[in-house]
Design a protein around this motif. Structure first.
Motif, PDB file in Angstrom:
ATOM      1  N   UNK A 281       0.368  11.023   4.218  1.00 19.39           N
ATOM      2  CA  UNK A 281      -0.060  10.349   5.445  1.00 19.39           C
ATOM      3  C   UNK A 281       0.821   9.118   5.625  1.00 19.39           C
ATOM      4  N   UNK A 282       1.528   9.002   6.768  1.00 20.99           N
ATOM      5  CA  UNK A 282       2.387   7.833   6.983  1.00 20.99           C
ATOM      6  C   UNK A 282       1.591   6.526   6.983  1.00 20.99           C
ATOM      7  N   UNK A 283       2.258   5.447   6.593  1.00 20.47           N
ATOM      8  CA  UNK A 283       1.651   4.119   6.578  1.00 20.47           C
ATOM      9  C   UNK A 283       1.674   3.555   8.005  1.00 20.47           C
TER      10      UNK A 283
ATOM     11  N   UNK B  25      14.010   7.388   5.467  1.00 22.51           N
ATOM     12  CA  UNK B  25      14.136   6.111   6.177  1.00 22.51           C
ATOM     13  C   UNK B  25      13.245   5.977   7.409  1.00 22.51           C
ATOM     14  N   UNK B  26      12.651   7.053   7.876  1.00 20.66           N
ATOM     15  CA  UNK B  26      11.812   6.975   9.073  1.00 20.66           C
ATOM     16  C   UNK B  26      10.365   6.673   8.684  1.00 20.66           C
ATOM     17  N   UNK B  27       9.782   5.572   9.191  1.00 11.79           N
ATOM     18  CA  UNK B  27       8.408   5.226   8.810  1.00 11.79           C
ATOM     19  C   UNK B  27       7.348   6.198   9.317  1.00 11.79           C
ATOM     20  N   UNK B  28       7.693   7.016  10.331  1.00 10.41           N
ATOM     21  CA  UNK B  28       6.713   7.952  10.898  1.00 10.41           C
ATOM     22  C   UNK B  28       6.781   9.339  10.264  1.00 10.41           C
ATOM     23  N   UNK B  29       7.745   9.568   9.379  1.00  8.85           N
ATOM     24  CA  UNK B  29       7.931  10.891   8.788  1.00  8.85           C
ATOM     25  C   UNK B  29       6.815  11.197   7.793  1.00  8.85           C
ATOM     26  N   UNK B  30       6.150  12.363   7.937  1.00 11.91           N
ATOM     27  CA  UNK B  30       5.053  12.693   7.027  1.00 11.91           C
ATOM     28  C   UNK B  30       5.419  13.694   5.929  1.00 11.91           C
ATOM     29  N   UNK B  31       6.721  14.072   5.806  1.00 10.63           N
ATOM     30  CA  UNK B  31       7.048  15.046   4.762  1.00 10.63           C
ATOM     31  C   UNK B  31       8.528  15.024   4.408  1.00 10.63           C
ATOM     32  N   UNK B  32       8.820  15.591   3.241  1.00  9.99           N
ATOM     33  CA  UNK B  32      10.190  15.765   2.768  1.00  9.99           C
ATOM     34  C   UNK B  32      10.293  17.178   2.203  1.00  9.99           C
ATOM     35  N   UNK B  33      11.389  17.864   2.504  1.00 13.27           N
ATOM     36  CA  UNK B  33      11.611  19.223   1.990  1.00 13.27           C
ATOM     37  C   UNK B  33      12.863  19.203   1.120  1.00 13.27           C
ATOM     38  N   UNK B  34      12.700  19.530  -0.165  1.00 15.46           N
ATOM     39  CA  UNK B  34      13.823  19.639  -1.101  1.00 15.46           C
ATOM     40  C   UNK B  34      14.197  21.111  -1.202  1.00 15.46           C
ATOM     41  N   UNK B  35      15.472  21.416  -0.885  1.00 15.11           N
ATOM     42  CA  UNK B  35      15.957  22.795  -0.953  1.00 15.11           C
ATOM     43  C   UNK B  35      17.001  22.905  -2.054  1.00 15.11           C
TER      44      UNK B  35
ATOM     45  N   UNK C 129       0.843  -1.202   0.000  1.00 13.98           N
ATOM     46  CA  UNK C 129       0.000   0.000   0.000  1.00 13.98           C
ATOM     47  C   UNK C 129       0.875   1.248   0.000  1.00 13.98           C
ATOM     48  N   UNK C 130       0.709   2.145  -0.990  1.00 14.66           N
ATOM     49  CA  UNK C 130       1.477   3.396  -0.991  1.00 14.66           C
ATOM     50  C   UNK C 130       0.821   4.424  -0.077  1.00 14.66           C
ATOM     51  N   UNK C 131       1.543   5.487   0.263  1.00 19.01           N
ATOM     52  CA  UNK C 131       0.958   6.538   1.099  1.00 19.01           C
ATOM     53  C   UNK C 131      -0.232   7.205   0.406  1.00 19.01           C
ATOM     54  N   UNK C 132      -1.164   7.676   1.214  1.00 19.39           N
ATOM     55  CA  UNK C 132      -2.306   8.433   0.691  1.00 19.39           C
ATOM     56  C   UNK C 132      -2.106   9.907   1.019  1.00 19.39           C
ATOM     57  N   UNK C 133      -2.970  10.727   0.477  1.00 22.60           N
ATOM     58  CA  UNK C 133      -2.974  12.175   0.733  1.00 22.60           C
ATOM     59  C   UNK C 133      -1.626  12.829   0.406  1.00 22.60           C
ATOM     60  N   UNK C 134      -1.020  12.422  -0.717  1.00 21.14           N
ATOM     61  CA  UNK C 134       0.238  13.046  -1.139  1.00 21.14           C
ATOM     62  C   UNK C 134      -0.091  14.442  -1.648  1.00 21.14           C
ATOM     63  N   UNK C 135       0.573  15.443  -1.071  1.00 20.52           N
ATOM     64  CA  UNK C 135       0.359  16.838  -1.480  1.00 20.52           C
ATOM     65  C   UNK C 135       1.586  17.637  -1.054  1.00 20.52           C
TER      66      UNK C 135
ATOM     67  N   UNK D 113       5.440  20.981  -9.801  1.00 15.09           N
ATOM     68  CA  UNK D 113       6.226  19.747  -9.831  1.00 15.09           C
ATOM     69  C   UNK D 113       5.272  18.561  -9.791  1.00 15.09           C
ATOM     70  N   UNK D 114       5.622  17.518 -10.550  1.00 15.19           N
ATOM     71  CA  UNK D 114       4.909  16.253 -10.437  1.00 15.19           C
ATOM     72  C   UNK D 114       5.567  15.467  -9.309  1.00 15.19           C
ATOM     73  N   UNK D 115       4.750  14.891  -8.426  1.00 16.86           N
ATOM     74  CA  UNK D 115       5.257  14.251  -7.211  1.00 16.86           C
ATOM     75  C   UNK D 115       4.567  12.896  -7.031  1.00 16.86           C
ATOM     76  N   UNK D 116       5.339  11.902  -6.569  1.00 21.13           N
ATOM     77  CA  UNK D 116       4.769  10.613  -6.165  1.00 21.13           C
ATOM     78  C   UNK D 116       5.625  10.071  -5.024  1.00 21.13           C
ATOM     79  N   UNK D 117       4.998   9.275  -4.133  1.00 18.69           N
ATOM     80  CA  UNK D 117       5.704   8.726  -2.978  1.00 18.69           C
ATOM     81  C   UNK D 117       5.466   7.215  -2.944  1.00 18.69           C
ATOM     82  N   UNK D 118       6.560   6.459  -2.888  1.00 19.68           N
ATOM     83  CA  UNK D 118       6.489   5.009  -2.830  1.00 19.68           C
ATOM     84  C   UNK D 118       6.930   4.486  -1.476  1.00 19.68           C
ATOM     85  N   UNK D 119       6.895   3.157  -1.315  1.00 16.35           N
ATOM     86  CA  UNK D 119       7.258   2.511  -0.056  1.00 16.35           C
ATOM     87  C   UNK D 119       8.255   1.388  -0.323  1.00 16.35           C
TER      88      UNK D 119
END
Length: 194
Positions: A73-75, A105-115, A53-59, A125-131
């Motif tokens: 939303x974290x799995x 690498x953290x399963x509880x992390x709900x975000x990533x910031x690219x600087x 199951x991939x993450x939901x509510x990717x935004x 940007x087109x974005x997708x999040x896998x597991x």
């Protein structure tokens, strides 16, 4: 499992989630009904499997200058299917073909910031999040569009003119800022008196 024949002393329980601890009780039954349940068995963990199951509510969106903020939303642990669980975050400027990928690498992390200083304000940007976990990579979420951080408008309105309407009112008009120069969602204008 369905009701088991009275002479059978084992059964296989199916359709369980991978990498989850279960304990079991057994109840004997006859024509009258069921008796008291047994004490629970020792806890037994199912084997690991690739996440399904991939993450939901990717935004995302928001953030500071030169940032792309991606959220999800974290799995929950019971759906991680094994040890070593994490996320693969993939993104690319809209209209390009090459994905930029990073691992969280953290399963509880709900975000990533690219600087990156090369990120233009309010760019799509087109974005997708896998597991993934120790057994391999699972699926990606569907692709969604996220805008990089907004900045203040880079230019002032042009063509400012004022016309007297009455003894106590002046009408002020101007040309709008071009969309590319607004660096975000233009909320309005501020008129100052000198």
């Amino acid at each position: 499992p369905e009701v088991i024949d009275g002479k059978t002393l084992t059964t296989t329980v199916v359709d369980l989630n991978p990498w989850v601890e279960y304990e079991f009780r057994v109840v004997a039954t006859n024509k009258i009904g069921g008796g008291e349940p047994s004490l629970p068995s020792e806890k037994v963990r199912t084997e690991e499997a690739v996440p399904e199951i991939p993450p939901s509510e990717v935004s995302g969106g928001g953030g500071s200058r030169s940032e792309l903020v991606i959220t999800w939303d974290p799995i929950p642990e019971e759906l991680q299917n094994g040890e070593g669980f994490g996320y693969v975050v993939a993104f690319r400027p809209s209209g390009t073909s090459t994905w930029i990928q990073t691992v969280v690498t953290s399963p509880d992390t709900p975000k990533y910031v690219f600087r990156n200083e090369s990120i233009l304000p309010f760019s799509p940007y087109e974005v997708k999040v896998g597991v993934y976990n120790n057994k391999g990579e699972g699926p990606f979420s569907s692709v969604t569009t996220v805008f990089s951080a907004e900045e203040e408008p880079s230019t002032a309105p042009s063509g400012v003119s004022a016309t007297s309407v009455s003894s106590s009112a002046i009408e002020v008009s101007w040309a709008p800022i071009p969309w590319k120069m607004s660096n975000g969602r233009l909320l309005g204008y501020e008129v100052s008196l000198f």
